[in-house]
Motif scaffolding. Structure first.
Motif, PDB file in Angstrom:
ATOM      1  N   ASP A 199      37.069  -0.881  38.551  1.00 39.94           N
ATOM      2  CA  ASP A 199      37.765   0.462  39.551  1.00 39.94           C
ATOM      3  C   ASP A 199      36.730   0.717  40.445  1.00 39.94           C
ATOM      4  OD1 ASP A 199      39.799   0.516  37.573  1.00 39.94           O
ATOM      5  OD2 ASP A 199      38.935   2.121  36.518  1.00 39.94           O
ATOM      6  N   ARG A 200      35.769   0.105  40.900  1.00 40.92           N
ATOM      7  CA  ARG A 200      34.985   0.407  41.946  1.00 40.92           C
ATOM      8  C   ARG A 200      35.063  -0.497  42.918  1.00 40.92           C
ATOM      9  NH1 ARG A 200      32.742   4.971  39.984  1.00 40.92           N
ATOM     10  NH2 ARG A 200      31.377   5.384  41.730  1.00 40.92           N
ATOM     11  N   PHE A 201      34.917   0.327  44.364  1.00 41.03           N
ATOM     12  CA  PHE A 201      34.892  -0.630  45.362  1.00 41.03           C
ATOM     13  C   PHE A 201      33.442  -0.594  46.062  1.00 41.03           C
ATOM     14  CE2 PHE A 201      39.059   0.599  44.757  1.00 41.03           C
ATOM     15  CZ  PHE A 201      39.708  -0.505  45.254  1.00 41.03           C
ATOM     16  N   PHE A 202      33.019  -1.787  46.499  1.00 44.48           N
ATOM     17  CA  PHE A 202      31.663  -1.806  47.098  1.00 44.48           C
ATOM     18  C   PHE A 202      31.946  -2.500  48.575  1.00 44.48           C
ATOM     19  CE2 PHE A 202      31.420  -2.145  42.676  1.00 44.48           C
ATOM     20  CZ  PHE A 202      30.401  -1.103  42.440  1.00 44.48           C
ATOM     21  N   VAL A 203      30.815  -2.240  49.375  1.00 40.33           N
ATOM     22  CA  VAL A 203      30.786  -2.683  50.733  1.00 40.33           C
ATOM     23  C   VAL A 203      30.165  -4.220  50.609  1.00 40.33           C
ATOM     24  CG1 VAL A 203      29.885  -2.763  52.991  1.00 40.33           C
ATOM     25  CG2 VAL A 203      30.787  -0.710  52.030  1.00 40.33           C
ATOM     26  N   LYS A 204      30.781  -5.276  51.153  1.00 38.11           N
ATOM     27  CA  LYS A 204      30.095  -6.571  50.810  1.00 38.11           C
ATOM     28  C   LYS A 204      28.882  -6.482  51.680  1.00 38.11           C
ATOM     29  CE  LYS A 204      33.513  -9.829  49.284  1.00 38.11           C
ATOM     30  NZ  LYS A 204      34.462 -10.914  49.793  1.00 38.11           N
ATOM     31  N   GLY A 205      27.801  -6.764  51.252  1.00 37.15           N
ATOM     32  CA  GLY A 205      26.360  -7.166  52.136  1.00 37.15           C
ATOM     33  C   GLY A 205      25.677  -5.701  52.206  1.00 37.15           C
ATOM     34  N   VAL A 206      26.024  -4.875  51.406  1.00 31.82           N
ATOM     35  CA  VAL A 206      25.113  -3.275  51.557  1.00 31.82           C
ATOM     36  C   VAL A 206      23.842  -3.855  50.925  1.00 31.82           C
ATOM     37  CG1 VAL A 206      24.876  -1.244  50.522  1.00 31.82           C
ATOM     38  CG2 VAL A 206      27.123  -2.009  51.617  1.00 31.82           C
ATOM     39  N   ILE A 207      22.635  -3.247  51.528  1.00 30.94           N
ATOM     40  CA  ILE A 207      21.426  -3.892  50.833  1.00 30.94           C
ATOM     41  C   ILE A 207      21.240  -2.827  49.827  1.00 30.94           C
ATOM     42  CG2 ILE A 207      18.986  -3.459  51.480  1.00 30.94           C
ATOM     43  CD1 ILE A 207      19.585  -3.973  54.638  1.00 30.94           C
ATOM     44  N   GLY A 208      20.896  -3.727  48.666  1.00 24.73           N
ATOM     45  CA  GLY A 208      20.794  -2.732  47.351  1.00 24.73           C
ATOM     46  C   GLY A 208      21.832  -2.537  46.797  1.00 24.73           C
ATOM     47  N   ALA A 209      23.102  -3.364  47.030  1.00 27.05           N
ATOM     48  CA  ALA A 209      24.466  -3.323  46.483  1.00 27.05           C
ATOM     49  C   ALA A 209      23.997  -4.010  45.227  1.00 27.05           C
ATOM     50  CB  ALA A 209      25.597  -3.796  46.993  1.00 27.05           C
ATOM     51  N   LYS A 210      24.728  -3.790  44.100  1.00 28.58           N
ATOM     52  CA  LYS A 210      24.554  -4.349  42.941  1.00 28.58           C
ATOM     53  C   LYS A 210      25.270  -5.665  42.811  1.00 28.58           C
ATOM     54  CE  LYS A 210      26.570  -4.005  38.111  1.00 28.58           C
ATOM     55  NZ  LYS A 210      27.311  -3.311  37.355  1.00 28.58           N
ATOM     56  N   GLU A 211      24.447  -6.587  42.391  1.00 28.83           N
ATOM     57  CA  GLU A 211      25.033  -7.962  42.484  1.00 28.83           C
ATOM     58  C   GLU A 211      25.843  -8.317  41.210  1.00 28.83           C
ATOM     59  OE1 GLU A 211      24.491 -10.826  44.350  1.00 28.83           O
ATOM     60  OE2 GLU A 211      23.411  -9.815  45.906  1.00 28.83           O
ATOM     61  N   VAL A 212      27.068  -8.687  41.510  1.00 30.43           N
ATOM     62  CA  VAL A 212      27.891  -9.032  40.628  1.00 30.43           C
ATOM     63  C   VAL A 212      28.266 -10.405  40.321  1.00 30.43           C
ATOM     64  CG1 VAL A 212      30.555  -8.388  39.759  1.00 30.43           C
ATOM     65  CG2 VAL A 212      29.067  -7.052  41.272  1.00 30.43           C
ATOM     66  N   PRO A 213      27.781 -10.811  38.835  1.00 31.49           N
ATOM     67  CA  PRO A 213      28.073 -12.491  38.757  1.00 31.49           C
ATOM     68  C   PRO A 213      29.575 -12.430  38.947  1.00 31.49           C
ATOM     69  CG  PRO A 213      26.932 -11.192  37.022  1.00 31.49           C
ATOM     70  CD  PRO A 213      27.623 -10.207  37.871  1.00 31.49           C
ATOM     71  N   ARG A 214      29.876 -13.694  39.653  1.00 39.40           N
ATOM     72  CA  ARG A 214      31.254 -14.156  39.866  1.00 39.40           C
ATOM     73  C   ARG A 214      32.208 -13.777  38.906  1.00 39.40           C
ATOM     74  NH1 ARG A 214      34.134 -15.710  43.948  1.00 39.40           N
ATOM     75  NH2 ARG A 214      35.818 -17.158  43.603  1.00 39.40           N
ATOM     76  N   HIS A 215      31.690 -14.420  37.656  1.00 42.81           N
ATOM     77  CA  HIS A 215      32.696 -14.442  36.411  1.00 42.81           C
ATOM     78  C   HIS A 215      33.230 -12.688  36.177  1.00 42.81           C
ATOM     79  CE1 HIS A 215      28.978 -14.023  34.279  1.00 42.81           C
ATOM     80  NE2 HIS A 215      29.691 -12.899  33.374  1.00 42.81           N
TER      81      HIS A 215
END
Lengths: 114, 154
Positions: free
Chosen positions: A63-79
């Motif tokens: 349900d959450r949106f993230f900016v691509k490439g934000v420093i420190g953004a949580k890495e999300v496994p592709r799957h």
């Protein structure tokens, strides 16, 4: 008119609103409220949100949106990522099960309030 | 994004729409169907443009997911509404035929789609039912046109 990044001013404001919410990202309604604080009207927000998604400048995890490439953004496994629009069949009506569960939870909460 | 997913996101974002959707489900299938245009317009406001039929199929699926016991989730009523529309269109064309043309009309081409209609009903699959019904209606309309051509009325 678009700036050198290919963003309209409203899209820029909406993107910045999400950036300000930090690495934990935001739900659509949290993001919309943040954008409203930057004087972005609700309808403008949703149009800009769709454009940012189309331009792949933001991504959604559950349900959450993230900016691509934000420093420190949580890495999300592709799957674990929600499928990109091009990965989804163009027609059909099936929703991700998690989304429906969240909606069902909202209804349950509201029923409890009544 | 699929229509149902877009609808889920729409309802998650708006309490007013959630209340409205639930109210429609609890009222009747006819109400949910007739109000689908409002969800279509709300989706369009958010940049997701889709036709009304797809929204109707999606609100039905969502009603079944969220409020399976509600009148809005009743497949038989939805199917009846779609049949009513199709029959009304056929009746309009059929009424224009002479008694001789009505007698001469051959609907066997349309009946070939009975199996698909029945299977969609067994599976309670509204999009499949809509597609099968459309094929049935198309064949029946073609039968009307054929009989008119053969009688020289066309």
């Amino acid at each position: 008119m678009e700036d050198s990044d290919g963003l309209k001013p409203s899209e820029r404001k909406v993107l910045e609103a999400l950036e300000k919410l930090g690495k934990k990202g935001a739900t659509a309604s949290e993001w919309q409220k943040a954008a409203a604080s930057a004087n972005v009207a609700r309808r403008t927000f949703y149009r800009a949100k769709s454009e940012l998604d189309r331009k792949k400048l933001v991504f959604q995890e559950n349900d959450r949106f993230f900016v691509k490439g934000v420093i420190g953004a949580k890495e999300v496994p592709r799957h674990q990522m929600a499928p990109a629009s091009e990965e989804v069949a163009p027609s059909g009506t099936e929703a991700a099960p998690g989304s429906i569960e969240d909606l069902r939870d909202l209804y349950d909460e509201e029923e409890g309030e009544e | 994004m699929r229509t149902k997913t877009a609808l889920v996101e729409l309802l998650k974002d708006s309490r007013d729409l959630r209340v409205f959707f639930k109210g429609c489900c609890e009222a009747s299938a006819a109400r949910l169907r007739v109000q689908s245009w409002q969800f279509r317009d709300e989706l369009a406001d958010r940049g997701y443009v889709v036709n009304l039929r797809e929204v109707q199929d999606s609100v039905f699926e969502l009603a079944r997911d969220l409020f399976p016991e509600s009148p809005g989730a009743d497949f038989v009523t939805w199917a009846g509404l779609l049949c009513g529309d199709a029959l009304a269109r056929l009746q309009e064309r059929y009424a224009s035929l002479s008694p001789e043309e009505k007698d001469a009309m051959d609907l066997s081409g349309a009946w070939c789609h009975n199996d698909a209609v029945e299977e969609a009903c067994r599976n309670e699959d509204l999009p499949a039912f809509r597609a099968a019904l459309k094929d049935y209606e198309r064949e029946a309309l073609e039968a009307v046109e054929r009989v008119r051509e053969e009688s020289g009325a066309a």
